[in-house]
Motif scaffolding. Structure first.
Motif, PDB file in Angstrom:
ATOM      1  N   LEU A   1       9.961  -9.476  -6.213  1.00  0.00           N
ATOM      2  CA  LEU A   1      10.578  -8.307  -6.611  1.00  0.00           C
ATOM      3  C   LEU A   1       9.797  -7.384  -7.573  1.00  0.00           C
ATOM      4  O   LEU A   1      10.981  -5.955  -7.327  1.00  0.00           O
ATOM      5  N   ARG A   2       9.520  -7.173  -8.583  1.00  0.00           N
ATOM      6  CA  ARG A   2       9.132  -6.103  -9.145  1.00  0.00           C
ATOM      7  C   ARG A   2       8.166  -4.970  -8.067  1.00  0.00           C
ATOM      8  O   ARG A   2       8.237  -4.102  -8.829  1.00  0.00           O
ATOM      9  N   GLU A   3       7.283  -5.833  -7.150  1.00  0.00           N
ATOM     10  CA  GLU A   3       6.191  -5.471  -6.452  1.00  0.00           C
ATOM     11  C   GLU A   3       7.840  -4.573  -5.652  1.00  0.00           C
ATOM     12  O   GLU A   3       7.188  -3.099  -5.651  1.00  0.00           O
ATOM     13  N   ILE A   4       8.786  -4.249  -4.842  1.00  0.00           N
ATOM     14  CA  ILE A   4       9.684  -3.403  -4.496  1.00  0.00           C
ATOM     15  C   ILE A   4      10.232  -3.016  -5.016  1.00  0.00           C
ATOM     16  O   ILE A   4      10.222  -1.733  -4.781  1.00  0.00           O
ATOM     17  N   ASP A   5      10.753  -3.659  -6.458  1.00  0.00           N
ATOM     18  CA  ASP A   5      11.525  -2.085  -7.241  1.00  0.00           C
ATOM     19  C   ASP A   5      10.332  -0.819  -8.107  1.00  0.00           C
ATOM     20  O   ASP A   5      10.871  -0.278  -8.041  1.00  0.00           O
ATOM     21  N   ARG A   6       9.005  -1.774  -7.961  1.00  0.00           N
ATOM     22  CA  ARG A   6       8.206  -0.361  -7.865  1.00  0.00           C
ATOM     23  C   ARG A   6       7.788   1.062  -6.795  1.00  0.00           C
ATOM     24  O   ARG A   6       7.653   1.511  -7.371  1.00  0.00           O
ATOM     25  N   VAL A   7       8.391   0.684  -5.819  1.00  0.00           N
ATOM     26  CA  VAL A   7       7.877   1.146  -4.919  1.00  0.00           C
ATOM     27  C   VAL A   7       9.568   1.304  -4.294  1.00  0.00           C
ATOM     28  O   VAL A   7       9.768   2.797  -3.171  1.00  0.00           O
TER      29      VAL A   7
ATOM     30  N   PRO B   1       0.790  -0.998  -0.010  1.00  0.00           N
ATOM     31  CA  PRO B   1       0.093   0.311  -0.001  1.00  0.00           C
ATOM     32  C   PRO B   1       1.228   1.540  -0.027  1.00  0.00           C
ATOM     33  O   PRO B   1       0.453   2.095   1.027  1.00  0.00           O
ATOM     34  N   PHE B   2       1.865   1.049  -0.660  1.00  0.00           N
ATOM     35  CA  PHE B   2       2.771   2.500  -0.963  1.00  0.00           C
ATOM     36  C   PHE B   2       2.660   3.487  -2.506  1.00  0.00           C
ATOM     37  O   PHE B   2       2.883   2.613  -3.336  1.00  0.00           O
ATOM     38  N   ALA B   3       2.905   4.732  -2.655  1.00  0.00           N
ATOM     39  CA  ALA B   3       3.087   4.799  -4.139  1.00  0.00           C
ATOM     40  C   ALA B   3       4.239   4.403  -4.342  1.00  0.00           C
ATOM     41  O   ALA B   3       4.628   4.173  -3.927  1.00  0.00           O
ATOM     42  N   ASN B   4       4.548   4.793  -6.395  1.00  0.00           N
ATOM     43  CA  ASN B   4       5.491   4.727  -6.780  1.00  0.00           C
ATOM     44  C   ASN B   4       6.860   5.308  -6.559  1.00  0.00           C
ATOM     45  O   ASN B   4       6.007   6.568  -6.004  1.00  0.00           O
ATOM     46  N   LYS B   5       7.875   4.724  -6.121  1.00  0.00           N
ATOM     47  CA  LYS B   5       9.054   5.168  -5.793  1.00  0.00           C
ATOM     48  C   LYS B   5       9.019   6.452  -5.044  1.00  0.00           C
ATOM     49  O   LYS B   5       9.542   7.427  -4.728  1.00  0.00           O
ATOM     50  N   SER B   6       7.864   5.775  -3.107  1.00  0.00           N
ATOM     51  CA  SER B   6       8.138   6.311  -2.609  1.00  0.00           C
ATOM     52  C   SER B   6       8.964   6.045  -0.943  1.00  0.00           C
ATOM     53  O   SER B   6       8.192   6.739  -0.150  1.00  0.00           O
TER      54      SER B   6
ATOM     55  N   GLY C   1      17.761   3.651  -4.813  1.00  0.00           N
ATOM     56  CA  GLY C   1      16.928   3.122  -3.921  1.00  0.00           C
ATOM     57  C   GLY C   1      17.858   1.803  -3.519  1.00  0.00           C
ATOM     58  O   GLY C   1      18.697   1.466  -4.041  1.00  0.00           O
ATOM     59  N   TRP C   2      18.032   1.256  -1.716  1.00  0.00           N
ATOM     60  CA  TRP C   2      18.292  -0.130  -1.116  1.00  0.00           C
ATOM     61  C   TRP C   2      17.667  -1.068  -1.517  1.00  0.00           C
ATOM     62  O   TRP C   2      16.283  -0.569  -0.752  1.00  0.00           O
ATOM     63  N   LEU C   3      18.347  -1.829  -1.312  1.00  0.00           N
ATOM     64  CA  LEU C   3      17.417  -3.193  -1.379  1.00  0.00           C
ATOM     65  C   LEU C   3      18.317  -4.770  -0.272  1.00  0.00           C
ATOM     66  O   LEU C   3      19.457  -4.226  -1.250  1.00  0.00           O
ATOM     67  N   ILE C   4      17.893  -4.765   0.596  1.00  0.00           N
ATOM     68  CA  ILE C   4      18.812  -6.061   1.133  1.00  0.00           C
ATOM     69  C   ILE C   4      18.122  -7.102   1.237  1.00  0.00           C
ATOM     70  O   ILE C   4      16.907  -7.552   1.381  1.00  0.00           O
ATOM     71  N   ILE C   5      18.848  -8.532   0.589  1.00  0.00           N
ATOM     72  CA  ILE C   5      18.388  -9.806   0.508  1.00  0.00           C
ATOM     73  C   ILE C   5      18.847 -10.497   1.098  1.00  0.00           C
ATOM     74  O   ILE C   5      19.846 -11.199   1.444  1.00  0.00           O
ATOM     75  N   THR C   6      17.898 -11.403   1.933  1.00  0.00           N
ATOM     76  CA  THR C   6      18.771 -12.773   2.602  1.00  0.00           C
ATOM     77  C   THR C   6      18.085 -13.600   2.543  1.00  0.00           C
ATOM     78  O   THR C   6      16.834 -13.720   2.353  1.00  0.00           O
TER      79      THR C   6
END
Length: 236
Positions: free
Chosen positions: A110-116, A85-90, A121-126
């Motif tokens: 991952l596509r949804e994370i890329d959208r917001v 529930p977040f806007a694009n690039k927010s 922006g930073w992405l941390i995956i474990t």
């Protein structure tokens, strides 16, 4: 690309306590990520999933942190990770602590994370590493019914392939070995035998420009530079 979507339900843990030696895994991840939190700047950090919510991010420079998931004790927002529930690039940063290991469609997540995520922006995956002593346990049918063997395990090369499609630049990647009988994990094994570490960590940034030039565009650019240089030399 090998498809990763499955139709079988995946039972995700609601905390690290639901995993055998889960506290050891959490402590090892927190120690590994500790140097990165001061490097993250911005206004919003979202932590997707109950396991992400339990990771200590108090050292992060981003003060506004939101825990998002379907079920868990420390969640702030109850929402489907596939439809955030977040806007694009927010959002400035996102933490996926073993979230991909317990999702039916990691590509969609991952596509949804890329959208917001904002640009850069930073992405941390474990995740759990299948090429490890822990990963070998998935070959045993009896263990496949237990945690953490019922989770989905991905090699780092596969994760890097997914990130490259979305134009993420990998800033750091490592593997950690966690020993059940040591709360601090296997530091010696992590330093000398990192390839078989049971935990995989990737830190990446979302880029807006292609990380590799298209060969045709590269030739066109070189030809344009030659014409410009040639015209300048003739005029002189």
């Amino acid at each position: 690309m090998k498809p990763a979507q499955i139709t079988q339900p995946i039972i995700a843990p609601t905390s690290w306590d639901d995993l055998p030696y889960g506290d050891n895994y959490r402590r090892a991840l927190e120690t590994c990520l500790l140097p990165w939190w001061p490097k993250l700047f911005g206004f919003h950090l979202i932590k997707i999933g109950a396991l992400s919510a339990d990771i200590d991010t108090s050292e992060c420079a981003i003060s506004h942190q939101v825990n998002v998931g379907v079920k868990g004790a420390n969640l702030h927002v109850i929402a489907d990770p596939f439809q955030l529930p977040f806007a694009n690039k927010s959002t400035d940063a996102c933490l996926l602590a073993h979230t991909l290991s317990y999702t039916s469609d990691p590509h969609r997540l991952l596509r949804e994370i890329d959208r917001v995520l904002i640009d850069d922006g930073w992405l941390i995956i474990t995740t759990f590493n299948p090429v490890s002593l822990l990963g070998i346990g998935k070959l045993c049918p009896i263990l496949q019914r237990r945690q953490p063997y019922r989770s989905r395990m991905y090699t780092q090369m596969r994760l890097l392939d997914w990130l490259s499609v979305l134009n993420f630049e990998v800033m750091h990647r490592s593997r950690l070995q966690v020993l059940p009988w040591r709360r601090r994990g296997g530091r010696l094994l992590s330093e000398h035998l990192p390839a078989i570490g049971c935990l995989s960590v990737i830190v990446a940034r979302k880029r807006t420009f292609p990380l590799t030039l298209n060969p045709l565009k590269s030739k066109t650019l070189k030809a344009s530079i030659r014409r410009t240089v040639g015209a300048a030399s003739r005029s002189n």
